[in-house]
Design a protein around this motif. Structure first.
Motif, PDB file in Angstrom:
ATOM      1  N   GLN A  44       7.010  13.685 -10.837  1.00 22.83           N
ATOM      2  CA  GLN A  44       6.567  12.964  -9.494  1.00 22.83           C
ATOM      3  C   GLN A  44       7.467  12.922  -8.382  1.00 22.83           C
ATOM      4  O   GLN A  44       8.846  12.558  -8.875  1.00 22.83           O
ATOM      5  N   ARG A  45       7.140  13.056  -7.178  1.00 21.64           N
ATOM      6  CA  ARG A  45       8.023  12.925  -6.206  1.00 21.64           C
ATOM      7  C   ARG A  45       7.696  11.790  -5.347  1.00 21.64           C
ATOM      8  O   ARG A  45       6.736  11.496  -5.160  1.00 21.64           O
ATOM      9  N   PRO A  46       8.741  11.209  -4.874  1.00 22.74           N
ATOM     10  CA  PRO A  46       8.068   9.955  -3.597  1.00 22.74           C
ATOM     11  C   PRO A  46       7.361  10.544  -2.613  1.00 22.74           C
ATOM     12  O   PRO A  46       7.436  11.891  -2.208  1.00 22.74           O
ATOM     13  N   PRO A  47       6.348   9.645  -2.214  1.00 21.85           N
ATOM     14  CA  PRO A  47       6.087   8.413  -2.453  1.00 21.85           C
ATOM     15  C   PRO A  47       5.263   8.258  -3.603  1.00 21.85           C
ATOM     16  O   PRO A  47       4.631   7.013  -3.680  1.00 21.85           O
ATOM     17  N   TYR A  48       5.233   9.018  -4.684  1.00 23.74           N
ATOM     18  CA  TYR A  48       4.555   8.719  -5.922  1.00 23.74           C
ATOM     19  C   TYR A  48       3.054   8.471  -5.878  1.00 23.74           C
ATOM     20  O   TYR A  48       2.529   7.672  -6.647  1.00 23.74           O
ATOM     21  N   GLU A  49       2.245   9.014  -4.835  1.00 21.40           N
ATOM     22  CA  GLU A  49       0.830   8.395  -4.567  1.00 21.40           C
ATOM     23  C   GLU A  49      -0.209   8.898  -5.910  1.00 21.40           C
ATOM     24  O   GLU A  49      -0.815   8.265  -5.959  1.00 21.40           O
ATOM     25  N   ASP A  50       0.344  10.028  -6.389  1.00 19.32           N
ATOM     26  CA  ASP A  50      -0.439  10.401  -7.454  1.00 19.32           C
ATOM     27  C   ASP A  50      -0.385   9.162  -8.727  1.00 19.32           C
ATOM     28  O   ASP A  50      -1.185   9.065  -9.508  1.00 19.32           O
ATOM     29  N   LEU A  51       0.978   9.011  -8.793  1.00 17.45           N
ATOM     30  CA  LEU A  51       1.450   8.255  -9.786  1.00 17.45           C
ATOM     31  C   LEU A  51       0.302   6.657  -9.817  1.00 17.45           C
ATOM     32  O   LEU A  51      -0.192   6.308 -10.942  1.00 17.45           O
ATOM     33  N   PHE A  52       0.687   6.251  -8.753  1.00 16.66           N
ATOM     34  CA  PHE A  52      -0.081   4.999  -8.190  1.00 16.66           C
ATOM     35  C   PHE A  52      -1.680   5.230  -8.409  1.00 16.66           C
ATOM     36  O   PHE A  52      -2.222   4.338  -9.200  1.00 16.66           O
ATOM     37  N   ALA A  53      -2.202   6.409  -8.042  1.00 16.35           N
ATOM     38  CA  ALA A  53      -3.549   6.691  -8.217  1.00 16.35           C
ATOM     39  C   ALA A  53      -4.017   6.378  -9.661  1.00 16.35           C
ATOM     40  O   ALA A  53      -4.895   6.036 -10.112  1.00 16.35           O
ATOM     41  N   TRP A  54      -3.194   7.034 -10.341  1.00 17.29           N
ATOM     42  CA  TRP A  54      -3.551   6.866 -11.883  1.00 17.29           C
ATOM     43  C   TRP A  54      -3.441   5.621 -12.357  1.00 17.29           C
ATOM     44  O   TRP A  54      -4.069   5.179 -13.135  1.00 17.29           O
ATOM     45  N   LEU A  55      -2.319   5.134 -12.187  1.00 11.83           N
ATOM     46  CA  LEU A  55      -1.773   3.662 -12.590  1.00 11.83           C
ATOM     47  C   LEU A  55      -2.945   2.413 -12.135  1.00 11.83           C
ATOM     48  O   LEU A  55      -3.332   1.585 -12.877  1.00 11.83           O
ATOM     49  N   GLU A  56      -3.608   2.949 -11.027  1.00 19.75           N
ATOM     50  CA  GLU A  56      -4.647   2.046 -10.489  1.00 19.75           C
ATOM     51  C   GLU A  56      -6.106   2.559 -10.807  1.00 19.75           C
ATOM     52  O   GLU A  56      -7.119   2.399 -10.274  1.00 19.75           O
ATOM     53  N   LYS A  57      -6.047   3.557 -11.791  1.00 13.79           N
ATOM     54  CA  LYS A  57      -7.271   3.986 -12.543  1.00 13.79           C
ATOM     55  C   LYS A  57      -8.112   4.730 -11.155  1.00 13.79           C
ATOM     56  O   LYS A  57      -9.522   4.696 -11.494  1.00 13.79           O
ATOM     57  N   ARG A  58      -7.547   5.334 -10.440  1.00 18.02           N
ATOM     58  CA  ARG A  58      -8.537   6.117  -9.456  1.00 18.02           C
ATOM     59  C   ARG A  58      -8.339   7.486  -9.571  1.00 18.02           C
ATOM     60  O   ARG A  58      -9.246   8.324  -8.715  1.00 18.02           O
ATOM     61  N   SER A  59      -7.565   7.978 -10.523  1.00 23.90           N
ATOM     62  CA  SER A  59      -7.597   9.392 -10.867  1.00 23.90           C
ATOM     63  C   SER A  59      -6.982   9.577 -12.224  1.00 23.90           C
ATOM     64  O   SER A  59      -6.477   8.575 -12.895  1.00 23.90           O
ATOM     65  N   THR A  75       0.867  -1.273  -0.149  1.00 24.07           N
ATOM     66  CA  THR A  75      -0.238   0.104  -0.038  1.00 24.07           C
ATOM     67  C   THR A  75       0.865   1.423  -0.298  1.00 24.07           C
ATOM     68  O   THR A  75       2.277   1.288   0.115  1.00 24.07           O
ATOM     69  N   ASP A  76       0.042   2.547  -0.236  1.00 27.66           N
ATOM     70  CA  ASP A  76       0.840   3.591  -0.061  1.00 27.66           C
ATOM     71  C   ASP A  76       0.978   3.830   1.482  1.00 27.66           C
ATOM     72  O   ASP A  76       0.087   3.516   2.137  1.00 27.66           O
ATOM     73  N   PRO A  77       2.076   4.549   1.875  1.00 27.47           N
ATOM     74  CA  PRO A  77       3.180   5.245   0.938  1.00 27.47           C
ATOM     75  C   PRO A  77       4.212   4.261   0.990  1.00 27.47           C
ATOM     76  O   PRO A  77       5.304   4.678   0.197  1.00 27.47           O
ATOM     77  N   GLU A  78       4.307   3.112   1.692  1.00 28.37           N
ATOM     78  CA  GLU A  78       5.328   2.332   1.534  1.00 28.37           C
ATOM     79  C   GLU A  78       6.012   1.985   0.218  1.00 28.37           C
ATOM     80  O   GLU A  78       7.196   2.092   0.304  1.00 28.37           O
ATOM     81  N   ARG A  79       5.125   1.776  -0.537  1.00 31.61           N
ATOM     82  CA  ARG A  79       5.540   0.996  -2.090  1.00 31.61           C
ATOM     83  C   ARG A  79       6.302   2.178  -2.745  1.00 31.61           C
ATOM     84  O   ARG A  79       7.410   2.217  -3.372  1.00 31.61           O
TER      85      ARG A  79
END
Ligand SMILES: [Zn+2]
Ligand SMILES: [Zn+2]
Lengths: 534, 336
Positions: free
Chosen positions: A173-188, A32-36
């Protein structure tokens, strides 16, 4: 921490790139975020730490484990972090296992002393694999072969998108890349690639090989400037967003409010962060008073005011200059800095030269003023574009030769691991004259490397044959005007120190040569050292 | 009377003078007591051999029916007299049939641990501590860095990798006697019920374990079938086979090795192992020291392995100890 440790371990053992990709992708999917995001930053080297030195880790373990048992184990395992991870006596239930995000948070914000206090509690609570991962992370030694490219491929795989799409947004993008993951998981939606004041990957220099490179390259193709002895930074100020980044992209602005207040421009500057008073550069020792302090007091800021000496201009307003040759960027930089009229941001001057010989002379005898304390020279091809990473050819660094002194061996201490049966840590001193004109040795430093195994045996024998006194693992050896072993010690710099009796402290001292031939009375005087003070 | 009068090291192995027999002799002798079936402890050609039924069966399987002149089976806790010396066998928890040799004479008791471990193992009886004057302990993993993790964790690692890489085969290197059967049993206990493929060198010992009541579940030879048939499969083979030509019949195999040595990363890397499984049939440091402390013998004798560290531990803990330099037990390359 457990999942991250498991991932590190698997990555370290697999030679196959495809397997690494699957391991990283699956970890990102299952965590999960932000660990990953933090894990990804640590794996790709976006985040690196230098929070604990091996010597500290050894001391911590030897306080808990019999030193003889530790030495036998270290000898067998061969890797300090791994030995400590395995041998550390676990305290089940003593503490909650730390999670990766809290470790990273502490490493980013706490001082080295605080981290070292936390470290022992963390080691108590983790299992051996967790301890291993933690120690590798802390010492900046996570070498598991995950390139930024591989990380991007894993992200593309995770989100079922083309890798080019990742590339496009990556640098915003800056760590922990939460926006990036949200996009890749189709949440944003896809994040904007154009975040103001984002970090631009830094261009680094190769160390020059004096034996071959000068013959290969033409002096006329290169510009030279001083390599200042501070820390490399990127100062970004765009559309109201202001950031100060370390060269690995860490946001360090909070520690330098004085510098942040000076970022009154529209653009991105590459430069060296230094302590500067009245337009003159102070020593790295002064800068250290400012580093690792999250919220410096006004008093400290006033005493050690920081600033930037600019090397390069990456963005001028909205214009990206990174594709222009250095010669053109340099002209733009000169104009940019001149217009700023800032007392906190100045220009790193170029040093004109005609030939490599002339440059070598300059490096050996820098002119008066700031260049005296520069780390060396930087060579930049006039036609080089600003290219992220460490390409071979366009930029070189050419550090100054180390300082050398002749000192006399005073104390020797047993080493660790393979060296546990040898006296391998040496305290050495130079002559000091007292009020009566008598000379005695005063210790000026300690070194435990720089010699060959053969030389180690020779010094070890000398120590055993000339021991005066023993206290624990330390022996004092005979060292007086008539007799003593002279060591030629190399070091990078010298600072005033109130903690040392001699009043000076060396940076990176090491044994350069053993001067079996030199009488002890001819070793250097403290005055010689004092003249070398930075 | 000295302890050395009852048992002392000799070039052929530990020798009992009053009983005129050797324990785990490294060359053929007149009379031998054998602790377990690993080839560095159990050699062929002795005139008389005393061991557990299982160990004798294992020796028969490996060396043929006539591996010794005469065989004397002895169950755990039964007693035998050899020239006035009482010998009994206590479970060592190492492999099927493994035993500690308990030797009593004139009020003295000495225990030879053979190879042992303290953890539960579904393929053999649990180690039983026996009070004694001298405990002769093995020290294969006698360094404080050897702390074996729970076996369930290691099996979970293997199963996770099998699920993660369904297109690849998982080739598990495991010693033919003991480790291979234990890995298979642990996989079954973790709920893995698919066919496990085995190298030909394991077949007879697997059958022997089955015949002694150790259930291994569905097994098949790893020779039949096309390469693609082994995608997602687990194959168990002797360690040497995982690195040679034989392994090329499997699709992109993940080479695993089940051994206590896998605790040290450099060891795993040297062996070209991609998935190290830290599974050992020897006591780790904690088990070694816990056992010595629990038995608290008058003297602790330390043999094959890392003797120095255990000696150091003994001196720190007020335990009288000495190192026995016995030769011929090849713990590194042999079967551990
Ligand atoms: Zn064995
Ligand atoms: Zn053995």
């Amino acid at each position: 921490m457990r999942a991250f440790a498991r991932l590190l371990d698997s990555l370290a053992f697999t030679p196959s790139r495809n397997t690494k990709l699957t391991l990283v992708r699956d970890y990102l999917r299952e965590t999960t975020d932000p660990e990953r995001g933090w894990a990804l930053a640590a794996l790709t080297g976006v985040l690196t730490f230098d929070a604990a030195k091996p010597a500290f880790i050894r001391k911590a373990v030897e306080a808990r484990v019999d030193p003889a048992l530790f030495a036998m184990s270290y000898d067998f395992v061969g890797d300090l972090a791994e030995t400590v991870a395995l041998i550390w006596p676990s305290k089940p239930g003593a503490n909650r296992e730390p999670e990766l995000p809290e470790v990273i948070d502490a490493l980013r914000s706490a001082s080295r002393n605080e981290v070292q206090r936390l470290l022992e509690g963390w080691l108590d609570a983790l299992d051996p694999d967790g301890r291993w991962a933690l120690l590798k992370l802390l010492t900046g030694a996570l070498r598991v072969g995950v390139s930024a490219r591989l990380a991007k491929l894993a992200l593309a795989d995770l989100g079922h998108v083309e890798v080019a799409e990742i590339e496009e947004v990556w640098h915003s993008q800056r760590p922990p890349y939460e926006d990036l993951f949200a996009w890749l998981e189709k949440r944003s939606d896809k994040p904007s690639p154009d975040a103001p004041a984002r970090f631009r990957p830094v261009m680094l220099a190769q160390a020059i090989d004096e034996a071959t490179d000068f013959a290969k390259y033409d002096a006329a193709d290169y510009a030279a400037e001083w390599k200042w002895d501070g820390i490399r930074v990127q100062a970004a100020s765009e559309r109201g967003e202001k950031r100060l980044y370390s060269r690995t992209g860490d946001d360090i602005g909070h520690a330098f409010p004085d510098v942040m207040a000076a970022l009154n421009f529209e653009g991105v500057i590459d430069g060296e962060l230094l302590v500067m008073t009245g337009g003159r550069v102070d020593t790295f020792g002064d800068l250290q008073q400012r580093l690792n302090r999250k919220n410096p007091e006004a008093k400290t800021i006033a005493k050690f005011p920081a600033g930037i000496r600019a090397y390069d201009l990456l963005m001028d307003g909205k214009e990206d200059l990174r594709g222009l040759p250095f010669a053109q960027r340099r002209k733009r930089l000169e104009a940019f800095i001149a217009q700023l009229k800032s007392s906190r941001i100045d220009l790193s001057p170029l040093q004109p030269f005609e030939s490599w010989e002339q440059l070598a002379h300059l490096r050996a005898q820098p002119p008066d003023g700031d260049p005296q304390i520069a780390e060396g020279l930087m060579l930049k091809r006039w036609d080089s574009i600003y290219e992220a990473g460490r390409p071979k050819g366009p930029w070189f660094k050419w550090k100054r030769d180390p300082h050398l002194i002749d000192a006399v061996l005073m104390y020797a201490q047993r080493g660790h691991g393979k060296r546990s049966s040898f006296y391998s840590d040496y305290t050495f001193g130079v002559w000091r004259e007292d009020a009566n004109g008598d000379r005695s040795l005063t210790p000026v430093g300690k070194a435990y490397f720089g010699f060959t195994d053969e030389e180690l045996k020779q010094i070890d024998k000398f120590v055993r044959d000339n021991t005066i006194e023993r206290f624990g693992p330390v022996r004092s050896v005979r060292a007086d005007r008539e007799f003593g072993l002279v060591l030629e010690v190399a070091f990078e710099g010298l600072q005033r120190s109130t903690r040392h009796k001699s009043g000076v402290a060396m940076r990176f001292p090491r044994i350069n040569r053993i001067r079996w031939d030199k009488p002890s009375r001819e070793a250097d005087e403290l005055q010689t050292l004092e003249r070398m003070l930075d | 009377m000295k302890y050395e009068d009852l048992l002392c090291p000799s070039p052929a192995g530990l020798y009992c003078k009053p009983g005129d027999f050797y324990i785990d002799p490294v060359r053929a002798v007149e009379r031998a007591v054998v602790t377990h079936g690993h080839s560095d402890h159990a050699r062929s050609g002795h005139a008389k051999v005393l061991a557990t039924r299982e160990t004798l069966a294992i020796m028969g399987e490996r060396y043929g029916e006539n591996f010794a002149g005469a065989m004397q089976p002895l169950g755990y806790h039964e007693k035998a007299e050899i020239n006035g010396v009482t010998v009994s066998l206590a479970p060592a928890g190492h492999v099927l049939g493994s035993a500690q040799a308990v030797v009593k004479w004139k009020g003295m008791t000495m225990v030879v641990s053979g190879d042992f471990k303290r953890r539960r193992d579904p393929t053999c009886a649990l180690f039983e501590p026996v009070g004694c004057d001298v405990f002769i302990t093995e020290a294969t993993f006698g360094l404080p860095v050897f702390r074996h993790p729970p076996d369930t964790d290691e099996i979970a690692k293997l199963l996770k990798s099998v699920a993660q890489f369904p297109e690849r085969a998982h080739l598990v290197g495991a010693y033919a006697l003991g480790k291979a059967q234990r890995v298979i049993c642990l996989l079954r206990e973790a709920g893995y019920d698919k066919t496990i493929y085995v190298h030909g060198a394991l077949e007879r010992l697997n059958a022997l374990y089955e015949a002694h009541g150790v259930k291994l579940g569905p097994l098949a030879p790893a020779t039949a079938g096309k390469k693609a048939d082994f995608a997602g499969a687990i194959i168990v083979a002797p360690p040497s086979a995982t690195q040679d030509r034989w392994s090329r019949r499997f699709p992109d195999p993940v080479v695993c090795f089940a051994s206590g040595w896998m605790r040290v990363r450099a060891r795993a890397r040297q062996g070209g192992v991609e998935l190290p499984l830290i599974l050992s049939d020897h006591a780790d440091w904690d088990e070694l020291t816990m056992t010595a402390a629990e038995i608290a013998p008058d003297e602790l004798w330390i043999t094959h392995g890392e003797e120095d560290a255990l000696l150091r531990w003994a001196s720190l803990n007020g335990q009288k100890a000495r190192a026995l330099s016995l030769v011929g037990y090849d713990e590194d390359e042999g079967e551990n």
